[in-house]
Scaffold this active site. Structure first.
Site, PDB file in Angstrom:
ATOM      1  CE  LYS A  76      -3.927   2.112   2.472  1.00  0.00           C
ATOM      2  NZ  LYS A  76      -4.887   1.991   3.593  1.00  0.00           N
ATOM      3  CB  SER A 151      -8.213   3.987   2.692  1.00  0.00           C
ATOM      4  OG  SER A 151      -7.364   3.330   3.640  1.00  0.00           O
ATOM      5  CB  SER A 175      -8.807   1.122   5.609  1.00  0.00           C
ATOM      6  OG  SER A 175      -9.492   2.346   5.714  1.00  0.00           O
TER       7      SER A 175
END
Length: 490
Positions: A76, A151, A175
């Site tokens: 990420k 997210s 998330s």
């Protein structure tokens, strides 16, 4: 090969059936083919990835390989990785090249894993749809007109579309788990403090936690063995003995007590999602689990509490991006104050600005006691709800999200509706507990399209090994975690 487990890939590498360079190149080819549409990655650097793959092949040849040596993992874009652009999904950090590795990246490097690229995400991890990224929205591989969740939506889409073997995510209010649910994969948020936050760009420091996103519980157990451990550079890192999270995989679930919170099956839950979760609970009953009803009475307060505490911490953490110390600087300005204002106005997107304003307001003189302090008091009550529930059960089951993936733009003008996507996940972060989502089936959306549904498993503190076994045993008698979206196989 793209549907293989991490263990199967490791066996192929060990037997020289394939090299890490060949495996990495296969994923790079898939990224080149599919990413222009799905937009799961912000940055791919084949030169750096293939250099790591070559080093991994040498380690394997030297007999120095671990379970993840040579495995291509997507990271990420919230983790600093030395020499890699690290944007956090924001214009504010559009051109930032990280000068050092985050604790999580260091651990994957030490394990010999290959960094395949940096995945797209909601700006500064603020969002539930991956529509707030400065680098464009991510498409859900199951239906590209829909969101992947957020997210960690880029990581979820990358795993679902087989653009990596596995990925990392972070979870501040859901998330990891919500996008895992919407994209049909497995994702785990560990107990707060198990995974280092060093070098992980901060959103809400008392809630942020890194975790694995993969096809199966077994894959996640292998990643947890790499990702967790004490880090003295993170003041919230827990100093405790290293665990083997694969140690309970395959144990019987006979006699295990599973709690169903009645609040998770009330108004607001999509009927199709509820049907899938009930079928999953029936499967656990067949596996020998004892099902009991529990209550988490303050669940409905978790959303307002979160949207006081998280913005408060964000407004503090993001104050460093002023165009001087960090971040984007406006090209034209009249004086210092004008430079601050223009740099932050240009560098941050609308959702980030909204949360900074809310956070600054609740921390301001005269409102601190009424909002921030009160929210902290309710946070304690939410944690106590879980403590009481775990007196009656070993694990808690329920839906991960109230609905399947929604259409891109559908909730863009209704922030509260967007925030309610995390109604079943946020309380876990507020309490600091571990939670995971695994694929449990498919439910029809309003237009009849069948979409993935996630089953959430919540454990007591440091009970990740038992949670992973509960997911693993379920995945031995179901095949939801092996399903692939159409159009991504070639």
């Amino acid at each position: 090969m793209i549907n293989h487990s991490l263990k199967q890939l490791a066996d192929m590498l060990a037997s020289k059936e394939i090299s890490s360079v060949e495996l990495t190149q296969e994923y790079l080819n898939r990224i080149a083919q599919l990413n222009p549409e799905i937009n799961a990655y912000i940055t791919v650097n084949p030169e750096l990835s293939l250099a790591q793959a070559q080093a991994a092949d040498q380690r394997i040849a030297n007999g120095d390989a671990g379970p993840l040596t040579g495995i291509p993992i997507a990271q990420k874009d919230i983790f600093c990785a030395k020499g890699w652009r690290t944007t956090c999904g924001s214009r504010m950090l559009e051109n930032f090249i990280a000068p050092y590795d985050a604790g999580i990246i260091e651990r994957f490097n030490a394990a010999g894993a290959v960094n395949l690229g940096k995945t797209n995400m909601d700006e500064f991890a603020m969002g539930s749809s991956n529509e707030t990224s400065y680098f464009g929205k991510v498409q859900n591989p199951w239906d590209r007109s829909r969101v992947p969740g957020g997210s960690s939506g880029g990581s979820a889409a990358a795993v679902a579309a087989r653009l990596c073997a596995a990925a990392t995510g972070t979870d501040t209010g859901g998330s990891i788990r919500q996008p895992a649910s919407l994209c049909g994969l497995s994702g785990l948020k560990p107990t707060y403090g198990l995974a280092s936050r060093y070098g992980m760009i901060a959103f809400a420091s008392s809630l942020d936690q890194a975790g694995p996103m993969a096809h199966s519980a077994e894959d996640m157990a292998l990643m947890m063995n790499v990702m967790t451990g004490f880090d003295e550079r993170d003041s919230t890192s827990l100093q405790r003995e290293k665990e083997d999270y694969t140690r309970e995989l395959g144990k019987s679930l006979a006699g295990i007590r599973i709690g169903l919170p009645k609040e998770y099956f009330a108004e607001g839950l999509d009927a199709g999602v509820a049907k899938v979760i009930e079928a999953a609970v029936d499967e656990y009953r067949k596996l020998g689990a004892e099902i009991v009803e529990v209550t988490l009475p303050n669940t409905m307060l978790s959303i307002p509490v979160y949207y006081v505490l998280a913005p408060a911490e964000a407004s503090s953490n993001l104050s460093r991006y002023d165009g001087v110390r960090f971040g984007h600087r406006a090209a034209e300005y009249d004086d210092l104050m004008d430079m601050y204002c223009k740099s932050r106005a240009e560098g941050f997107g609308e959702e980030v600005k909204r949360r900074i304003l809310i956070g600054t307001y609740v921390l301001s003189a005269g409102y601190y006691d009424a909002y921030y302090l009160k929210a902290q008091q309710i946070r304690r009550l939410i944690a106590e709800d879980f403590a009481k529930a775990f007196e009656q059960c070993d694990l808690i089951l329920g839906p991960t999200a109230p609905s399947t993936a929604f259409k891109s733009g559908e909730k863009a003008d209704d922030p509260v509706s967007m925030y309610l996507q995390d109604i079943y996940t946020i309380a876990v972060n507020l309490a600091g507990l571990p939670g995971m989502s695994i694929p449990a089936g498919f439910a029809p959306a309003a237009d009849g399209v069948e979409l993935p549904v996630g089953l959430q498993i919540i454990g007591n503190y440091f009970d990740e090994a038992r949670m992973l076994n509960a997911g693993h045993v379920y995945q031995q008698v179901t095949d939801w975690h092996t399903r692939m979206p159409e159009g991504i196989a070639s």
